[in-house]
Each structure stands twice: as structure tokens, then as C-alpha cells.
Design an enzyme around this catalytic site. Structure first.
Site, PDB file in Angstrom:
ATOM      1  N   MET A 238      20.234   9.888  75.296  1.00 30.32           N
ATOM      2  CA  MET A 238      18.648  10.623  75.441  1.00 30.32           C
ATOM      3  C   MET A 238      18.613  11.501  76.725  1.00 30.32           C
ATOM      4  O   MET A 238      19.372  10.900  77.810  1.00 30.32           O
ATOM      5  CB  MET A 238      17.894   9.431  75.502  1.00 30.32           C
ATOM      6  CG  MET A 238      17.885   8.811  73.968  1.00 30.32           C
ATOM      7  SD  MET A 238      16.860   9.686  72.658  1.00 30.32           S
ATOM      8  CE  MET A 238      17.348   8.531  71.404  1.00 30.32           C
TER       9      MET A 238
ATOM     10  N   ASP B 191      15.768  11.063  79.754  1.00 29.88           N
ATOM     11  CA  ASP B 191      14.786  10.076  80.101  1.00 29.88           C
ATOM     12  C   ASP B 191      13.784  11.049  80.896  1.00 29.88           C
ATOM     13  O   ASP B 191      14.005  11.756  81.617  1.00 29.88           O
ATOM     14  CB  ASP B 191      15.239   9.024  80.955  1.00 29.88           C
ATOM     15  CG  ASP B 191      16.068   8.040  80.370  1.00 29.88           C
ATOM     16  OD1 ASP B 191      15.878   7.824  79.079  1.00 29.88           O
ATOM     17  OD2 ASP B 191      16.921   7.348  80.878  1.00 29.88           O
TER      18      ASP B 191
ATOM     19  N   GLY C 248      19.378   6.924  77.084  1.00 32.59           N
ATOM     20  CA  GLY C 248      19.774   6.605  75.762  1.00 32.59           C
ATOM     21  C   GLY C 248      20.692   5.362  75.850  1.00 32.59           C
ATOM     22  O   GLY C 248      21.591   5.295  76.588  1.00 32.59           O
TER      23      GLY C 248
ATOM     24  N   GLY D 127      23.101   4.132  74.316  1.00 37.18           N
ATOM     25  CA  GLY D 127      24.659   4.430  74.114  1.00 37.18           C
ATOM     26  C   GLY D 127      25.121   4.784  75.482  1.00 37.18           C
ATOM     27  O   GLY D 127      26.124   4.558  75.915  1.00 37.18           O
ATOM     28  N   ALA D 128      24.588   5.975  75.758  1.00 36.22           N
ATOM     29  CA  ALA D 128      25.020   6.634  77.142  1.00 36.22           C
ATOM     30  C   ALA D 128      24.831   5.732  78.222  1.00 36.22           C
ATOM     31  O   ALA D 128      25.814   5.619  79.149  1.00 36.22           O
ATOM     32  CB  ALA D 128      24.234   7.719  77.272  1.00 36.22           C
TER      33      ALA D 128
ATOM     34  N   GLY E  55      17.014 -14.922  81.853  1.00 35.78           N
ATOM     35  CA  GLY E  55      18.383 -15.099  81.876  1.00 35.78           C
ATOM     36  C   GLY E  55      18.886 -14.591  80.389  1.00 35.78           C
ATOM     37  O   GLY E  55      18.274 -13.675  79.379  1.00 35.78           O
TER      38      GLY E  55
ATOM     39  N   ASP F 204      20.678  -2.237  79.094  1.00 33.36           N
ATOM     40  CA  ASP F 204      21.740  -1.343  78.883  1.00 33.36           C
ATOM     41  C   ASP F 204      22.762  -1.863  80.012  1.00 33.36           C
ATOM     42  O   ASP F 204      23.944  -1.994  79.719  1.00 33.36           O
ATOM     43  CB  ASP F 204      21.469  -0.181  78.768  1.00 33.36           C
ATOM     44  CG  ASP F 204      20.721   0.198  77.479  1.00 33.36           C
ATOM     45  OD1 ASP F 204      20.759  -0.350  76.435  1.00 33.36           O
ATOM     46  OD2 ASP F 204      19.765   1.214  77.813  1.00 33.36           O
TER      47      ASP F 204
ATOM     48  N   SER G 253      20.455   3.858  88.564  1.00 29.32           N
ATOM     49  CA  SER G 253      20.238   2.462  89.191  1.00 29.32           C
ATOM     50  C   SER G 253      21.531   1.656  89.104  1.00 29.32           C
ATOM     51  O   SER G 253      21.404   0.716  89.572  1.00 29.32           O
ATOM     52  CB  SER G 253      19.227   1.977  88.726  1.00 29.32           C
ATOM     53  OG  SER G 253      19.312   1.626  87.437  1.00 29.32           O
TER      54      SER G 253
END
Length: 317
Positions: free
Chosen positions: A17, A19, A45, A47-48, A232, A259, A298
Site C-alpha cells: 500500500m 500510506d 501495506g 505484506g510490504a 504483549g 507488522d 520506523s
């Protein structure tokens, strides 16, 4: 840090995607216009993001995905290549836009996200078959639900035939996902609400979370890892429940933290084969990511992650 005995090979069959991140003081009411203090564009995204997290830590990563025939698509491919991710199986879909994700981040760091799948909706089982040579050589195959369900189901089945372990992050959650299609899945990584939807059981207490996860394991899923946000995570197998303690940090932007957790878990598990230790490392990696703005930008490199861990208080590490 654990002794990483090898460099893992990770394949991601999933989404990408762009962002579109707006930093806000609050969400506007219907019909209201507010001025927002800041805006950024970045690659994202699920997956990415997971692919980039694993690649930045040092894994060999291959991406199987679709992008649109637009500037966003070209930028996404270049972004993968910047991190050393193999783009052999990243294809453009003519006449389709790339996927986009408008994201609204509040001052607390919490976020609200919309997604437009765009070309991600064109990632089909035939694309998985076309990437068979790459996928068969992977140590792990990662999947999410921002691409067609038929593609996820097909990937799980083919990976079982090839003997390749699989991880599914069942997000965004959908009632159309049939647990019966996931019988050979190695790792399922839901949050509490996704676990409730998949199991059809409540997840309001620790005992209910354990019971819901075990109901999925009884149907053939190998291991369930339940992410609990600031509490957690929990590693659940047929005969054991292991809490993964959170790492306390002051959040700046929680976008992409889940992710970061999954992508880094894949990296550490592929390197060591130790599930519990890999999850502890992933909790640290995700915590490091929420201290900065954005998603992929990040995420720490291997060197930055070592420095972050060295700076943690003994009680948090």
C-alpha cells in the site's frame, strides 16, 4: 540477542500500500472540517511492511505482490529494491491503481486506517504457482488478508505440499475466512478480535483466549500467537501457554507496529528456529518501532536494534 546461526529466506505473498498519513488532534465530526498539523506519504501495506522489517534485520526476502500502473507502483518497486527485497514476482496491473491506505494518527499515537486494495485484488493463485521456485526455497512464507482469500488458501495448500512453514496474519479480519482452509498452517497470528471472529468464541479473559486458540489448534493449525497490544502477546500450543511480556516505551505512532512484530518474528525464527525467543525479540522490535513516526521508516536495522536492546532496562529485557 540470540546467536543467529544462519540468514533466513523469507517469502511474502501479500499486499503493498501507499500510506497517506495525517497527524491529527482529533477526528472531525460528520460535516466538520478541521486543520491537521502534519501529513506524510510512505510505503506500507501489511505484506510490504512485514517484508521490509525482515529485510532490514538481514533476512533474504522475496515479495509476491501486484502494483498499479501508476507512479505509486513504480515507487513501491523501487522501495522494495532499496531494502534488497527480490522483486522478480512483483508485477504491474495495467489500468489499476496501486493500493492506498489513508491513516489518521492521533496525539496519543493511536491510529485509524482505511485501505483501498487496488492492484492487490489482482494477486491470484496463478501468481503463486508462477513463483513456485522461489517459494519452495523459503524457510517461511508470510501471508495477510489484504489480497484475495482464494490466494491465501492456495498458498497455504501449496506450501504444505512443498513442506514450507507458513505464517498468516488474519488481518483485516473477515468472516469469510474458513478455518478449515488453514489446517496445515504453521503459525496463526491474530489479535483478540480476530481470534474471536475465527473461532466463534469469546476472548474477553485469559482463559477464553486460551480456549479459543486451542479450538483452532484442534482443527489443524500448528501454533497460535495472540497479539495483545500493550499487554504483549501469548504463545499458545496444544499443551502450553507462554506469555510474551510487553516492552514499555512511550508511543509516538503505533502505525505498523503489528507488522514490525510479525516481520521481525519471521526473521528471528528463520535464523534460530526458537519460537519463544524469536517472539521476545519481536516484542522488542515492535516496541522500538512505535517510538518513531511512520511505518517502514520506523523499523530498525539490525545495528539500530542492537543499540535499542542495549538501552533497555534489565527489567524490560
Amino acid at each position: 540477542m540470540e546467536d543467529q546461526k544462519r540468514i533466513g529466506r523469507i517469502a511474502v505473498v501479500g499486499s503493498n500500500m501507499v500510506d497517506l498519513i495525517t497527524y491529527i488532534t482529533r477526528m472531525p465530526a460528520p460535516g466538520e472540517t478541521l486543520e491537521a498539523p502534519d501529513f506524510e506519504i510512505g510505503c506500507g501495506g501489511k505484506g510490504a511492511n512485514q517484508a521490509v522489517a525482515a529485510a532490514k534485520l538481514g533476512s533474504q526476502v522475496s515479495m509476491v505482490t501486484k502494483v498499479g500502473s501508476d507512479l505509486f507502483g513504480d515507487n513501491t518497486i523501487a522501495n522494495f529494491q532499496q531494502f534488497g527485497i527480490d522483486t522478480t514476482h512483483v508485477a504491474k496491473v495495467e489500468g489499476k491503481s496501486s493500493g492506498v491506505a489513508p491513516i489518521f494518527v492521533e496525539e496519543s499515537g493511536e491510529n485509524s486506517i482505511l485501505i483501498v486494495k487496488g492492484a492487490n485484488a489482482d494477486l491470484l493463485p496463478a501468481d503463486v504457482d508462477a513463483a513456485e521456485e522461489t517459494l519452495r526455497q523459503a524457510d517461511l512464507i508470510l501471508m495477510q488478508l489484504e489480497v484475495p482469500l482464494e490466494t491465501v488458501r492456495h498458498t497455504v495448500r501449496r506450501a504444505a505440499e512443498w513442506g514450507v512453514p507458513t505464517i498468516l496474519n488474519p488481518a483485516p479480519a473477515t468472516p469469510e475466512l474458513n478455518v478449515g482452509d488453514l489446517r496445515s498452517l504453521s503459525f496463526l497470528v491474530p489479535n483478540e478480535s480476530e481470534l474471536a471472529l475465527l473461532s466463534g468464541m469469546p476472548t474477553d479473559s485469559e482463559d477464553e483466549i486460551n480456549a479459543a486458540a486451542r479450538s483452532l489448534i484442534a482443527q489443524g493449525i500448528g501454533t497460535v500467537i495472540v497479539t495483545l497490544g500493550g499487554r504483549g502477546a501469548r504463545l499458545i500450543t496444544a499443551d502450553q501457554v507462554t506469555p510474551i511480556e510487553p516492552v514499555r516505551v512511550t508511543p509516538v505512532d503505533t502505525t505498523g507496529a503489528g507488522d514490525a512484530f510479525i516481520g521481525s518474528f519471521a526473521h528471528f525464527f528463520a535464523a534460530s528456529g526458537n519460537t519463544e525467543e524469536a517472539l521476545k525479540q519481536a516484542a522488542r522490535y515492535a516496541a522500538q518501532s512505535v517510538g518513531k513516526r511512520g511505518t517502514q521508516k520506523s523499523y530498525a536495522s539490525a545495528e539500530e536494534f542492537v543499540s535499542f536492546c542495549e538501552g533497555l532496562a534489565p527489567s524490560a529485557s
